[in-house]
Scaffold this motif. Structure first.
Motif: not given
Ligand code: USQ
Length: 390
Positions: A244-266
């Motif tokens: 989204e940042a690359i194509i100048n579109e807004p970055i889109t957290p859904y709702g309040k954006g406090g949803q927390t998840r575990g993340f990991l690189s490829l």
């Protein structure tokens, strides 16, 4: 080892095959290219260009001296799975051949049925083929951290000790998923646990967090990209934010954006799967790994992408909180344990900011291609509107 990857054409399957070849294993793969078709069905395409599997495999043969032993077919066809297991006689099978999008499973009844049947049947086919042909083989099955949901207590790795009415037992931690897709993984876990109980099947059930990034060591060396989805159905949070940042579109957290998840690189995902394969469970063992590196809220990720993009290009992308298409907690406690992979030697290879930087570089080279996907970015799949579309 002889390792069979079910879903070898996918985001994780393809780079995993490259890693296992580099590690000297004999790699076999199956796929019916359904993800390519399903992504097209929702009007999208991989943001990074990927060629046909046959072409990729010919390049792999040149670069690695040997290729992937490939079988075209559907994992829900038991005859096909029995034939492949019988022919290959693998030491381990990695099952990645499932419908992997939560929004896809929530489009309507047809997609819910498709996800339920395909995912559960493919795992059952594998369980029976292993039991009947190669009972010593290790099943490495991709589940999801989303099986647990977001309970208000710490999340253990699969099992926990519980005391109730004065008696104690070690039981599976309750699962509480939030899409039909995530529930299929719960049902798979139950089926694998049962197979292990009855036949002693060796299982590693991987509760993986959200994977992000464009690179692994082998992708950097060979230039062979893996698919990268950014649409509202198949794209996942951080990958979408970067695009989204690359194509100048807004970055889109859904709702309040406090949803927390575990993340990991490829790259770390591939590393963890390799560690699990090279350190298999004993016959009779069913083990669960919580596979992620760090937890982040979607707001934190959105801010990280915004700041890194600004640092690189001098222009600050906008963050817009859009109405949440899902039914989920937007502020909650989240504290899953993840020690078992570390005990096997897992260490993060690159920090999240460097991964985002690299992804920005890679995606920026295909800005035109990304621009063509602009109309599939904003959410259109609403959990509450899910219905049977005649
Ligand atoms: N989200 C946003 N904005 C977006 C996209 C997502 O705020 O533009 C939020 C979602 O509402 C959700 C969170 O980010 O709260 C994660 O969503 P996601 O689409 O990144 O990931 P999810 O649907 O949970 O599924 C993905 C993979 C799935 C895997 C799972 C791991 O598609 O195959 O099993 O991540 S986990 O999330 O740990 O269950």
């Amino acid at each position: 080892m002889k390792i069979l990857i079910m879903g070898v054409d996918g985001y994780i399957g393809f780079p995993l095959a490259l890693r296992l070849l580099t590690r000297g294993h004999d790699v076999y793969g199956i796929d019916n290219f359904i993800t390519r078709k399903r992504v097209q069905k929702v009007g999208s395409d991989s943001a990074l260009p990927i060629s046909s599997f046959a072409f990729r495999n010919s390049v792999i043969k040149k670069k690695f001296g040997k290729g992937i032993g490939f079988f075209y077919g559907d994992a829900t066809n038991p005859k096909f799975i029995y034939r492949v297991i019988n022919e290959v006689r693998p030491d381990a099978i990695v099952h990645l051949a499932e419908q992997r999008s939560a929004p896809y499973s929530m489009i309507g009844l047809k997609e819910a049925n498709e996800t339920m049947v395909k995912n559960i049947v493919s795992t059952l086919n594998l369980i029976y083929a292993v039991k009947d042909i190669t009972p010593e083989a290790h099943i490495l099955k991709l589940g999801t951290m989303g099986e647990y949901g977001t309970p208000n207590i710490d999340i253990p790795e699969g099992f926990f000790e519980i005391e109730y009415h004065g008696r104690k037992d070690v039981l599976p931690f309750p699962r509480n998923a939030s899409s039909w897709y995530h529930w299929t993984k719960v049902h798979d876990s139950n089926n694998l646990m049962f197979a292990n109980k009855v036949w002693g099947t060796k299982v590693t059930d991987v509760m993986q967090g959200v994977v992000y990034g464009t690179r692994t060591e082998e992708i950097e060396k060979t230039g062979l990209y893996t698919r990268f989805d950014i649409d509202e159905v198949y794209g996942t949070a951080l990958n979408r934010f970067t695009a989204e940042a690359i194509i100048n579109e807004p970055i889109t957290p859904y709702g309040k954006g406090g949803q927390t998840r575990g993340f990991l690189s490829l790259n770390d995902s591939i590393e963890c799967l390799t560690l699990a394969l090279e350190n298999p469970p004993e016959f009779g063992e069913y083990r669960v790994f919580n596979q992620f590196d760090e937890k982040y809220s979607v707001n934190q990720l959105a801010e990280m992408v915004r700041d890194l993009y600004k640092e690189k290009f001098g222009k600050e992308p906008e963050i817009v909180h859009v109405d949440n298409p899902r039914v989920e907690k937007e502020e909650h406690y989240y504290n899953p344990e993840h020690e078992k992979l570390k005990a096997l030697g897992y260490k993060r290879t690159k920090d999240i900011k460097s991964e985002i930087y690299d992804a920005i570089d890679d995606l920026n080279k295909f800005k035109e291609r990304l621009m063509n996907l602009r109309n599939v970015i904003m959410p259109r799949t609403y959990w509450k509107k899910s219905a049977y579309n005649l």
